[in-house]
Design a protein around this motif. Structure first.
Motif, PDB file in Angstrom:
ATOM      1  N   LYS A   1     -15.867   5.350   0.367  1.00  0.00           N
ATOM      2  CA  LYS A   1     -16.434   4.223  -0.365  1.00  0.00           C
ATOM      3  C   LYS A   1     -15.315   3.243  -0.716  1.00  0.00           C
ATOM      4  N   ILE A   2     -15.518   2.001  -0.365  1.00  0.00           N
ATOM      5  CA  ILE A   2     -14.555   0.942  -0.654  1.00  0.00           C
ATOM      6  C   ILE A   2     -15.051   0.181  -1.872  1.00  0.00           C
ATOM      7  N   THR A   3     -14.247   0.155  -2.912  1.00  0.00           N
ATOM      8  CA  THR A   3     -14.651  -0.505  -4.152  1.00  0.00           C
ATOM      9  C   THR A   3     -13.812  -1.723  -4.497  1.00  0.00           C
ATOM     10  N   ASP A   4     -12.680  -1.890  -3.815  1.00  0.00           N
ATOM     11  CA  ASP A   4     -11.811  -3.031  -4.091  1.00  0.00           C
ATOM     12  C   ASP A   4     -10.824  -3.210  -2.940  1.00  0.00           C
TER      13      ASP A   4
ATOM     14  N   SER B   1      -8.523  -0.116  -2.212  1.00  0.00           N
ATOM     15  CA  SER B   1      -9.109   1.015  -1.482  1.00  0.00           C
ATOM     16  C   SER B   1      -9.328   0.658  -0.009  1.00  0.00           C
TER      17      SER B   1
ATOM     18  N   SER C   1      -5.852  -9.099  -2.551  1.00  0.00           N
ATOM     19  CA  SER C   1      -7.271  -9.470  -2.655  1.00  0.00           C
ATOM     20  C   SER C   1      -7.608 -10.788  -1.965  1.00  0.00           C
TER      21      SER C   1
ATOM     22  N   ARG D   1     -27.098  -0.841  -3.372  1.00  0.00           N
ATOM     23  CA  ARG D   1     -26.997   0.328  -4.252  1.00  0.00           C
ATOM     24  C   ARG D   1     -28.381   0.691  -4.770  1.00  0.00           C
TER      25      ARG D   1
END
Length: 70
Positions: A2-5, A8, A46, A69
């Motif tokens: 899972k990529i959250t930012d 990651s 980012s 989600r």
């Protein structure tokens, strides 16, 4: 994974690159992207350009899936 930012995502890219035994120099030669960009991407910058990021992800044989989600 899972990529959250951005961090990651960078970690996932770095892990896959190392799994394939590719160097940043090698990816740079193939794609024309700078080693500096690749380093920034792997370090979770980012503001990394999305098009270039997707190019690297595809080169590494990774997929991006976007799901709602629950």
């Amino acid at each position: 994974m899972k990529i959250t930012d951005a961090a990651s995502l960078g970690n996932a890219i770095r892990s896959r690159r190392k799994e394939l035994k590719y160097t940043q120099d090698y990816i740079s030669e193939i794609t024309g992207l700078s080693v500096s960009f690749l380093s920034d991407l792997e370090n979770g910058k980012s503001t990394a350009e999305i098009g270039k990021t997707i190019e690297v992800i595809n080169l590494l044989g990774l997929d991006i899936n976007v799901e709602a989600r629950c």
